[in-house]
Design a protein around this motif. Sequence first.
Motif, PDB file in Angstrom:
ATOM      1  N   GLY A 107       2.327  65.893  32.216  1.00  0.00           N
ATOM      2  CA  GLY A 107       1.742  65.563  33.390  1.00  0.00           C
ATOM      3  C   GLY A 107       0.594  66.709  34.236  1.00  0.00           C
ATOM      4  N   GLY A 108       0.433  67.863  33.332  1.00  0.00           N
ATOM      5  CA  GLY A 108      -0.543  68.789  34.006  1.00  0.00           C
ATOM      6  C   GLY A 108      -0.364  70.187  33.512  1.00  0.00           C
ATOM      7  N   ALA A 109       0.695  70.623  32.919  1.00  0.00           N
ATOM      8  CA  ALA A 109       1.045  71.994  32.432  1.00  0.00           C
ATOM      9  C   ALA A 109      -0.230  72.181  31.153  1.00  0.00           C
ATOM     10  CB  ALA A 109       2.277  72.065  32.029  1.00  0.00           C
ATOM     11  N   VAL A 110      -0.554  73.268  30.924  1.00  0.00           N
ATOM     12  CA  VAL A 110      -1.582  73.387  30.027  1.00  0.00           C
ATOM     13  C   VAL A 110      -0.683  74.337  28.807  1.00  0.00           C
ATOM     14  CG1 VAL A 110      -3.805  74.685  29.045  1.00  0.00           C
ATOM     15  CG2 VAL A 110      -3.655  73.298  31.287  1.00  0.00           C
ATOM     16  N   ARG A 111      -0.577  73.806  27.581  1.00  0.00           N
ATOM     17  CA  ARG A 111       0.066  74.543  26.556  1.00  0.00           C
ATOM     18  C   ARG A 111      -0.800  74.422  25.200  1.00  0.00           C
ATOM     19  NH1 ARG A 111       6.708  72.955  26.933  1.00  0.00           N
ATOM     20  NH2 ARG A 111       6.901  73.625  28.879  1.00  0.00           N
ATOM     21  N   GLY A 112      -2.007  74.431  25.559  1.00  0.00           N
ATOM     22  CA  GLY A 112      -2.928  74.703  24.233  1.00  0.00           C
ATOM     23  C   GLY A 112      -3.435  73.457  23.408  1.00  0.00           C
ATOM     24  N   TYR A 113      -2.975  72.203  24.177  1.00  0.00           N
ATOM     25  CA  TYR A 113      -3.102  70.985  23.495  1.00  0.00           C
ATOM     26  C   TYR A 113      -4.492  70.275  23.526  1.00  0.00           C
ATOM     27  CZ  TYR A 113       1.719  69.907  22.693  1.00  0.00           C
ATOM     28  OH  TYR A 113       3.242  69.958  21.995  1.00  0.00           O
ATOM     29  N   PRO A 114      -5.125  69.965  22.584  1.00  0.00           N
ATOM     30  CA  PRO A 114      -4.633  69.929  21.240  1.00  0.00           C
ATOM     31  C   PRO A 114      -4.819  71.086  20.385  1.00  0.00           C
ATOM     32  CG  PRO A 114      -6.678  68.476  21.234  1.00  0.00           C
ATOM     33  CD  PRO A 114      -6.382  69.063  22.442  1.00  0.00           C
ATOM     34  N   PHE A 115      -5.999  71.787  20.333  1.00  0.00           N
ATOM     35  CA  PHE A 115      -6.411  72.922  19.583  1.00  0.00           C
ATOM     36  C   PHE A 115      -6.461  74.175  20.292  1.00  0.00           C
ATOM     37  CE2 PHE A 115      -8.668  68.864  17.911  1.00  0.00           C
ATOM     38  CZ  PHE A 115      -7.972  69.065  16.771  1.00  0.00           C
ATOM     39  N   GLY A 116      -6.185  74.484  21.304  1.00  0.00           N
ATOM     40  CA  GLY A 116      -5.910  75.612  22.113  1.00  0.00           C
ATOM     41  C   GLY A 116      -4.976  76.669  21.390  1.00  0.00           C
ATOM     42  N   ALA A 117      -4.099  76.215  20.943  1.00  0.00           N
ATOM     43  CA  ALA A 117      -2.724  76.639  20.122  1.00  0.00           C
ATOM     44  C   ALA A 117      -1.904  75.843  19.627  1.00  0.00           C
ATOM     45  CB  ALA A 117      -1.843  77.496  21.220  1.00  0.00           C
ATOM     46  N   ALA A 118      -1.707  74.408  20.318  1.00  0.00           N
ATOM     47  CA  ALA A 118      -0.728  73.488  19.764  1.00  0.00           C
ATOM     48  C   ALA A 118      -0.869  73.047  18.356  1.00  0.00           C
ATOM     49  CB  ALA A 118      -0.640  72.245  20.720  1.00  0.00           C
ATOM     50  N   SER A 119      -2.186  72.567  17.843  1.00  0.00           N
ATOM     51  CA  SER A 119      -2.365  72.235  16.517  1.00  0.00           C
ATOM     52  C   SER A 119      -1.952  73.226  15.527  1.00  0.00           C
ATOM     53  CB  SER A 119      -3.474  72.032  16.334  1.00  0.00           C
ATOM     54  OG  SER A 119      -4.771  73.092  16.306  1.00  0.00           O
ATOM     55  N   ILE A 120      -2.056  74.427  15.915  1.00  0.00           N
ATOM     56  CA  ILE A 120      -1.588  75.632  14.850  1.00  0.00           C
ATOM     57  C   ILE A 120      -0.023  75.538  14.973  1.00  0.00           C
ATOM     58  CG2 ILE A 120      -1.302  78.173  14.567  1.00  0.00           C
ATOM     59  CD1 ILE A 120      -4.317  78.405  15.452  1.00  0.00           C
ATOM     60  N   GLU A 121       0.465  75.721  16.162  1.00  0.00           N
ATOM     61  CA  GLU A 121       1.903  75.705  16.241  1.00  0.00           C
ATOM     62  C   GLU A 121       2.703  74.528  15.693  1.00  0.00           C
ATOM     63  OE1 GLU A 121       1.512  78.399  20.207  1.00  0.00           O
ATOM     64  OE2 GLU A 121       1.793  76.142  20.268  1.00  0.00           O
ATOM     65  N   GLN A 122       2.186  73.388  15.877  1.00  0.00           N
ATOM     66  CA  GLN A 122       2.837  72.049  15.406  1.00  0.00           C
ATOM     67  C   GLN A 122       2.646  72.234  13.744  1.00  0.00           C
ATOM     68  OE1 GLN A 122       4.821  70.057  17.190  1.00  0.00           O
ATOM     69  NE2 GLN A 122       4.587  71.316  18.550  1.00  0.00           N
ATOM     70  N   GLY A 123       1.714  72.588  13.259  1.00  0.00           N
ATOM     71  CA  GLY A 123       1.190  72.380  11.903  1.00  0.00           C
ATOM     72  C   GLY A 123       2.319  73.593  11.093  1.00  0.00           C
TER      73      GLY A 123
END
Length: 536
Positions: free
Chosen positions: A72-88
């Motif tokens: 709902g508002g927090a930035v956690r690097g979704y999708p490519f700022g960090a999250a795609s790497i961490e989830q991959g």
Amino acid sequence: MKNKFFANNRLRLAVTVPALALSLMFSSCDKEVTDLQPYDRLTEATAFETPERAELAMAGVYDAAQSGFYLGGAVRGYPFGAASIEQGDMRGEDMLNVATFYAITYGATYNASSANNQYMWETLYGLINKANVVIEGVQAAATRGVITAEKAKTFEAESRFLRALAHHELLVHFARPYKHTADASHAGVPYRTVAVNTPARIEEVKVHGRNTVKESYDKLIEDLTFAEANLPETRAGSLKISRATKGAAIALKTRVLLHKGDYAGVITEGNKIISTAAPFTSPIGSYKLESQPDVPFASYANNKESVFSIENSSTDNAGVNGGLPAMYGVSPARGLVAISPIIYNASFWKANDLRRTLLTTNNGRAFYLTKYRDAATNSDYAPLMRYSEVLLNVAEAIARTTTGADARAVDLLNAVRNRSVTTVADQFTAASFATSNDLIQAILNERRIEFLGEGRRWSDIHRLAKDPVFSTGGVPAKVAYTNTKFVTWAAASGTVDAATLKIAAVPYDDYRFVWPLPITEVNANPVLAAQQNPGY
């Protein structure tokens, strides 16, 4: 109340209208723009009234790639700022979940309500829709004479590059790989090519479900071919890495075609940006391997090896709950993602490999990567495509289409490997491989080392799942951190304590091999609800 152009971003993104939030301070803009109209009063019509606003609209698409919302508002690097790497990484076995933070992804205990899956889907479709809004906006602006036709094509090419990048990420998480069926006629993802920004458009997409995987890949190639034809070969300063270029479009095509199993296509595309002989400097974009493996991570803006990365900065990043340095580093970082003994102990990763000495460290309890270094402000760029990947993509494609150890394939492999494996006795020659399969295995092993901690492991597990020789059979068993001790890590020992492998393997035929379509999407779209991945 903000208008629809800046509306609440938490909307059902494959069905309804995501925001096109245009940040006036977004760091990838190459100049400051003074605009007296408040940015939160711009509409989709006024956003393309001047060349400066069109540029800001384009920057907004990159912003969507870097800092999509979470919960709902927090930035956690979704999708490519960090999250795609961490989830991959957490979907594979070579990086290790230390605490509970990534436990759902790591242990494959997700369901249709799991937040990580949901927000990956929603932010990827948010990025796609913003790209489509810009494509339509700049085309109209060119028709009105606000910007030139050439500039409109450049913006469209950037948007189509990012649209392809996002759709491919969706495919590797939410659909079975291309080779799952002989003709790739199985369910892919909805491939969106129009802006969903009116009630009529919303109703229109509700009646269209998932494209087949073949249709999706055909559209990926179409988007990237347009991008290649209309993007500049290079850009000034850090923009040569953080904004799409011709070389980035070609490089992404080699990845997509490798997933498709079109090895001749990989070679054709790769040869556009790989010179005929070592040191393999690219004739487009002047990409080349740096002399040591740590350079691309020590100097994001100035290295020659990065083809495309997502820019983070001290003021615009994924934060301590999402930033790559925060997750992957040791104290003062959070240290939630360590190197798994599975890869650290692998005999094919030589003990004297420079990637051990230059890119790993330990805290006396486990071993960690040092690729991401700025734990204080989480400003490390997210590396999405490096030139080393292009070289290995082409090396594998050549090895798969020739008999024996093809000399060029070996040379491309060695170009990546020998800057880190400097002991001559450990370096490969054609005589090192009795068959082409031996060479392919060496290339696949090299990918696991070279792209460790860059999110590429899941991508390879996914694309190779139906390979008759090189499949892992699904998601491999993983190490449970609580079962390890510091001595569990033994470089190049070739063994892993079986007592640590407590995260069970997930066979390919298991429904958990693919993520479920999120509950928010299926609740809003009855067509997609009927196309949910089996088992969920």
